[in-house]
Design an enzyme around this catalytic site. Structure first.
Site, PDB file in Angstrom:
ATOM      1  N   ASP A 296       0.820  -1.211   0.000  1.00 41.60           N
ATOM      2  CA  ASP A 296       0.000   0.000   0.000  1.00 41.60           C
ATOM      3  C   ASP A 296       0.856   1.264   0.000  1.00 41.60           C
ATOM      4  O   ASP A 296       1.968   1.293   0.514  1.00 41.60           O
ATOM      5  CB  ASP A 296      -0.900   0.024   1.237  1.00 41.60           C
ATOM      6  CG  ASP A 296      -1.995  -1.023   1.173  1.00 41.60           C
ATOM      7  OD1 ASP A 296      -2.249  -1.531   0.064  1.00 41.60           O
ATOM      8  OD2 ASP A 296      -2.575  -1.344   2.224  1.00 41.60           O
ATOM      9  N   ASP A 403      13.807   2.654 -16.154  1.00 45.04           N
ATOM     10  CA  ASP A 403      12.360   2.397 -16.179  1.00 45.04           C
ATOM     11  C   ASP A 403      11.611   3.706 -16.398  1.00 45.04           C
ATOM     12  O   ASP A 403      10.584   3.959 -15.776  1.00 45.04           O
ATOM     13  CB  ASP A 403      11.924   1.733 -14.872  1.00 45.04           C
ATOM     14  CG  ASP A 403      10.548   1.076 -14.975  1.00 45.04           C
ATOM     15  OD1 ASP A 403      10.033   0.937 -16.109  1.00 45.04           O
ATOM     16  OD2 ASP A 403       9.986   0.695 -13.929  1.00 45.04           O
TER      17      ASP A 403
END
Length: 539
Positions: A296, A403
């Site tokens: 989370d 990335d």
């Protein structure tokens, strides 16, 4: 197609060479026999594959322009016929409508479309009568490899799967073995309070696919791909349901990772030396605002300042190492266009990586939700320049991000773009070679990096060009009609994407410069920034 297409017709490759047919052959009896034989295949609702790209000479008089005709290897669904009995209306997975010729299509896998399996759209049922299964030996290989992944639940039943996933946040997922298709797998994900099930089918060669467009060597690659982008699923994969019966290695540690207290002390010393360790008593932890690779993401408050908290459990889920590595890489980085590391919390039951709070979320979601009607070209230019300035800073530090994509760019209250997600970053002179196992996003990664693990600032420049394309296409997935396993081959043959609709020619020129096949022929980020500055002042 009605929504435009991203192929560059100036760059030909084997899968899209037009086939010319004489007008006489179109009217031949053999062709009429084919049309009659295909009548059932072309019933509305059937899914087919286009077998040939037809040239304009193949069209009947008065048919629409070339861009309205689907091309070789497109997967489409038949909508209905037209006034010309040879042509049928169809729609692809991107909801683009066009035409197919009756004798240029075949059934998918030799079978008519079955309502039990909707390609790239969860049907809530993974049963399709007569579907072929793959060999047990290949399935066993994939299952054995997947046993080491926390999201793989082996032979869990559909009923128990839904108990685990129902009510979980969107994107919570697991992978299980298919009960109705021995040898195949099922990807299960929570979405809008329901559980969606996607069949993962194995080809005769042992590859895996959800949609017969993207193919993967193993489940790890497949999961990594859909974590980066939904790419046709109802939602991207976010948080796995951890399998409590995951296999253990010979030394007794979980195969997906655990950390001893002593080891944790060693690996967090860099934060202590930098003064970045924060007491849990100084943090107010609020609601969950997202879900990331590590777990989370929660909203918090630190010294009257809103912050974002990436949460990882100390033990048992294999994500703590990755979170600490990312946080460690961010120590010492400071630039207005990089997300700032505030600190880490180590004295709680969970470990928290604390970063500045970015109120407007990630760039890809904003591009797709607001679109061209809400975002002016000036704003798109600002996004591009913000990101480029952040990358110039990393270039000066000899850091390779590896990335770089719109999903990894976050936006603050004022829509200032900041590069984030340093989980794959490394120093440019590092000798690590870790491009295997599906870690790197193929459609964003430079060919030399994918082929030879040659990651440099110039490979980041290539990725920036793809990111530019994302920005000016308002969030489309790059190479939308090329199977992921073929992207590098097409690039090496000279294929490049077309300019997005409405993209300034000057910006498209920059994109093409960043996509030079030879890394040394690409501009530096400093040179790209100079070009963008000039364009901003003229466009």
């Amino acid at each position: 197609m009605s929504n435009g297409n991203s192929y560059n017709h100036h760059h030909q490759f084997p899968m899209s060479i037009p086939i010319s047919c004489s007008s006489h052959s179109i009217q031949s009896q053999s062709r009429m026999n084919t049309l009659n034989a295909n009548r059932d295949l072309l019933s509305p609702g059937n899914d087919v594959i286009v077998t040939r790209t037809v040239s304009p000479s193949f069209y009947s008089h008065g048919m629409p322009a070339r861009d309205n005709v689907f091309r070789k290897d497109d997967h489409v669904r038949i909508l209905g016929n037209t006034t010309d009995p040879a042509w049928y209306r169809a729609r692809n997975a991107n909801q683009e409508e066009g035409l197919v010729h009756a004798d240029c299509v075949v059934r998918i896998n030799g079978q008519a479309y079955d309502n039990g399996i909707v390609r790239m759209r969860a049907s809530g049922c993974d049963v399709a009568p007569g579907a072929a299964s793959t060999t047990s030996s290949t399935s066993s290989h994939h299952s054995t490899a997947a046993n080491h992944q926390p999201w793989f639940h082996s032979m869990i039943s559909r009923e128990n799967t839904e108990k685990l996933l129902r009510g979980k946040p969107d994107g919570t997922f697991l992978v299980r073995e298919s009960t109705n298709f021995p040898g195949d797998f099922t990807l299960c994900m929570s979405f809008h309070g329901k559980v969606e099930h996607y069949r993962i089918e194995q080809t005769s060669g042992g590859q895996l696919t959800c949609d017969k467009e993207e193919y993967f060597s193993n489940l790890t690659q497949l999961v990594s791909h859909y974590k980066r982008d939904a790419d046709g699923l109802c939602h991207r994969l976010v948080t796995p349901i951890i399998c409590e019966t995951a296999t253990f290695s010979s030394n007794g540690s979980s195969s997906f990772g655990s950390s001893s207290t002593v080891d944790l002390e060693d690996r967090t010393s860099v934060f202590r030396h930098a003064g970045l360790v924060i007491s849990s008593n100084d943090i107010d932890v609020g609601d969950t605002i997202g879900h990331g690779e590590f777990g989370d993401v929660r909203l918090g408050t630190y010294k009257n300042r809103k912050v974002a908290l990436k949460v990882s459990k100390r033990h048992g889920n294999g994500m703590l190492d990755s979170l600490l590595d990312e946080a460690k890489f961010m120590v010492g980085l400071s630039h207005p266009n990089l997300v700032t590391l505030v600190g880490v919390v180590l004295d709680d039951v969970n470990v928290y990586m604390i970063t500045e709070y970015m109120a407007n979320g990630n760039l890809i979601d904003l591009l797709r939700s607001r679109g061209r009607h809400a975002l002016e070209r000036r704003q798109l230019m600002m996004f591009a320049m913000d990101i480029c300035q952040g990358m110039c800073y990393l270039e000066s530090k000899q850091i390779v991000h590896r990335d770089l994509a719109a999903r990894n760019v976050l936006l603050d209250d004022d829509l200032v773009a900041k590069v984030s997600d340093f989980g794959l970053a490394k120093k440019a002179n590092s000798q690590s070679h870790d491009s295997a196992s599906g870690k790197f996003p193929i459609k964003w990664t430079a060919p030399e990096a994918l082929r030879h693990s040659q990651f440099t600032t110039k490979s980041d420049v290539w990725s920036f060009g793809i990111l530019l394309w994302e920005i000016f296409s308002f969030g489309r997935v790059p190479y939308p009609r090329i199977p992921i396993q073929d992207v590098v081959r097409y690039i090496e043959k000279g294929y490049r994407m077309e300019a997005p609709e409405g993209c300034p020619p000057e910006i498209f020129k920059v994109m093409n410069e960043t996509w030079a096949l030879s890394a040394q022929d690409r501009p530096s980020f400093g040179q790209v920034l100079q070009r963008l500055t000039t364009i901003r002042n003229t466009v």
